[in-house]
Design an enzyme around this catalytic site. Structure first.
Site, PDB file in Angstrom:
ATOM      1  N   ASP A   1      93.430 -56.014  52.374  1.00 35.00           N
ATOM      2  CA  ASP A   1      92.642 -57.149  51.901  1.00 35.00           C
ATOM      3  C   ASP A   1      93.597 -58.178  51.293  1.00 35.00           C
ATOM      4  O   ASP A   1      94.260 -57.906  50.295  1.00 35.00           O
ATOM      5  CB  ASP A   1      91.630 -56.667  50.851  1.00 35.00           C
ATOM      6  CG  ASP A   1      90.582 -57.714  50.517  1.00 35.00           C
ATOM      7  OD1 ASP A   1      90.647 -58.829  51.073  1.00 35.00           O
ATOM      8  OD2 ASP A   1      89.687 -57.420  49.707  1.00 35.00           O
TER       9      ASP A   1
ATOM     10  N   ASP B   1      90.480 -62.349  56.303  1.00 39.69           N
ATOM     11  CA  ASP B   1      91.360 -61.851  55.240  1.00 39.69           C
ATOM     12  C   ASP B   1      91.316 -60.349  55.004  1.00 39.69           C
ATOM     13  O   ASP B   1      91.935 -59.864  54.057  1.00 39.69           O
ATOM     14  CB  ASP B   1      91.063 -62.583  53.927  1.00 39.69           C
ATOM     15  CG  ASP B   1      89.618 -62.432  53.473  1.00 39.69           C
ATOM     16  OD1 ASP B   1      88.807 -61.878  54.238  1.00 39.69           O
ATOM     17  OD2 ASP B   1      89.306 -62.873  52.355  1.00 39.69           O
ATOM     18  N   GLU B   2      90.619 -59.593  55.832  1.00 41.06           N
ATOM     19  CA  GLU B   2      90.629 -58.145  55.627  1.00 41.06           C
ATOM     20  C   GLU B   2      90.392 -57.408  56.941  1.00 41.06           C
ATOM     21  O   GLU B   2      89.777 -57.924  57.867  1.00 41.06           O
ATOM     22  CB  GLU B   2      89.599 -57.719  54.577  1.00 41.06           C
ATOM     23  CG  GLU B   2      88.169 -58.015  54.925  1.00 41.06           C
ATOM     24  CD  GLU B   2      87.195 -57.473  53.891  1.00 41.06           C
ATOM     25  OE1 GLU B   2      87.365 -56.328  53.436  1.00 41.06           O
ATOM     26  OE2 GLU B   2      86.246 -58.204  53.549  1.00 41.06           O
TER      27      GLU B   2
END
Length: 364
Positions: free
Chosen positions: A21, A115-116
């Site tokens: 993350d 983003d993850e």
């Protein structure tokens, strides 16, 4: 995951899952690319009463600013915050660079957003001895090559890995070994379980369940009687059991945002709420490389009946405002009783298509 033992109550092959993350991703990219923003409270959002926060730097988070918060509220909490309009094309390019780092280690990558992502590193390309070492190497490569930080969680399954990645944020690494699962889960608030929102948390508290350890004392049959199919999911997760696999290139089926009201409200009092939800959904949809065709409005009545209305316009919505207008028009297709009130509203997008394919079909 370096221990060959079993976890939970179900004997099965141990997998090694990493959840990565990126830390305050959009805000961190802005601070990386503009030295004047470093160490200052940065809020990635358009200004305006209908805008919501896409991301907040950790300096802004100290004031209580959070993603998905109304931008006007964020400005009240942190008057000195620097508001930066989001640049999703730039964030997507950085995300692709992060993905390239992931691919050095495994092909089993399931992105959740820009983003993850989950990575199955049960077998890794670089031949590193442990999943912990894989996660540490990935974080070092992201820092060294992209000048950004990422937090990572390592565990025997996706459920636990996602919790672990949040444990030492920002810029942290946390590992849950198979033999540590029960000890780790027991004291956690039930709200840490996926799907347990504020409403479900209150229902569980009413039956004396505040911690995961309390939930584990309940039998499978009792949980299914109280919560239906989700009761089985609660039974398994409270024991650290999650059979879901890392699925590469999983297509997005839908994106939605819901709000449960503190008190039930009439249909004609929902306009601002629906606009706010539409803004959240629009911002989330910008993280995808695909475009949604269908807009959905969901309402739950005070007696828990769920009503949904959907519309697929000739051309997909091109802005948050247009999405909100479509959702509001769907409200007009609901004919409640004169005294009908509602406890929840939700706005969603589904029927996703690749942008190039959609453009081709629209102009054929």
């Amino acid at each position: 995951m370096d221990d060959p033992g079993l976890y939970g109550a179900t004997p099965m092959a141990i997998r090694k899952i990493v959840h990565v993350d990126m830390d305050a991703f959009y805000a961190s990219v802005e601070q990386r690319d503009d030295a004047s923003l470093r160490g200052r409270p940065v809020v990635v959002a358009w200004r305006g009463k209908r805008s919501v926060v896409c991301a907040a730097s950790y300096e802004a988070r100290k004031f209580g600013v959070r993603s998905a918060m109304a931008a006007v509220h964020a400005e009240r909490l942190c008057p000195d915050a620097i508001f930066i309009p989001p640049d999703f094309s730039r964030y997507k390019a950085v995300s692709q660079a992060v993905q390239e780092i992931f691919r050095r280690h495994t092909d089993l990558i399931e992105p959740l957003s820009l983003d993850e992502a989950y990575l199955d590193v049960t077998k890794n390309r670089m031949g590193l001895a442990t999943a912990t070492l894989v996660a540490r190497t990935i974080r070092q490569q992201i820092r060294g090559e992209l000048n950004l930080t990422a937090s990572a969680g390592v565990a025997p399954n996706k459920f636990l890995a996602k919790i672990a990645s949040d444990w030492r944020k920002p810029d942290g690494l946390f590992v849950i070994q198979p033999h540590e699962v029960e000890e780790f889960l027991t004291p956690l608030p039930v709200g840490r379980i996926p799907g347990v929102g504020k409403v479900m948390e209150k229902r569980l508290e009413q039956i004396g369940v505040a911690k995961v350890g309390h939930l584990r004392r309940m039998g499978q049959g009792e949980l299914q009687r109280l919560f239906g199919k989700y009761g089985m999911r609660l039974y398994e997760l409270s024991r650290g059991i999650d059979h879901s696999r890392v699925i590469p290139d999983r297509p997005t089926k839908s994106i939605s945002s819901e709000d449960t009201f503190e008190s039930d409200i009439p249909l004609d009092a929902m306009e601002e709420i629906i606009r706010m939800l539409a803004e959240k959904v629009w911002n989330a949809s910008r993280k995808q490389g695909r475009i949604a065709r269908t807009v959905v409005l969901k309402l739950k009545t005070s007696d828990f009946n769920i009503l949904t209305r959907s519309h697929t316009p000739a051309a997909p919505p091109s802005s948050a405002e247009e999405l909100a207008e479509i959702a509001l028009s769907l409200r007009e297709r609901i004919e409640p009783a004169s005294d009908q009130r509602f406890r929840l509203a939700g706005v969603g997008l589904n029927n996703f298509q690749d942008a190039e394919r959609l453009a081709s079909s629209l102009f054929d």
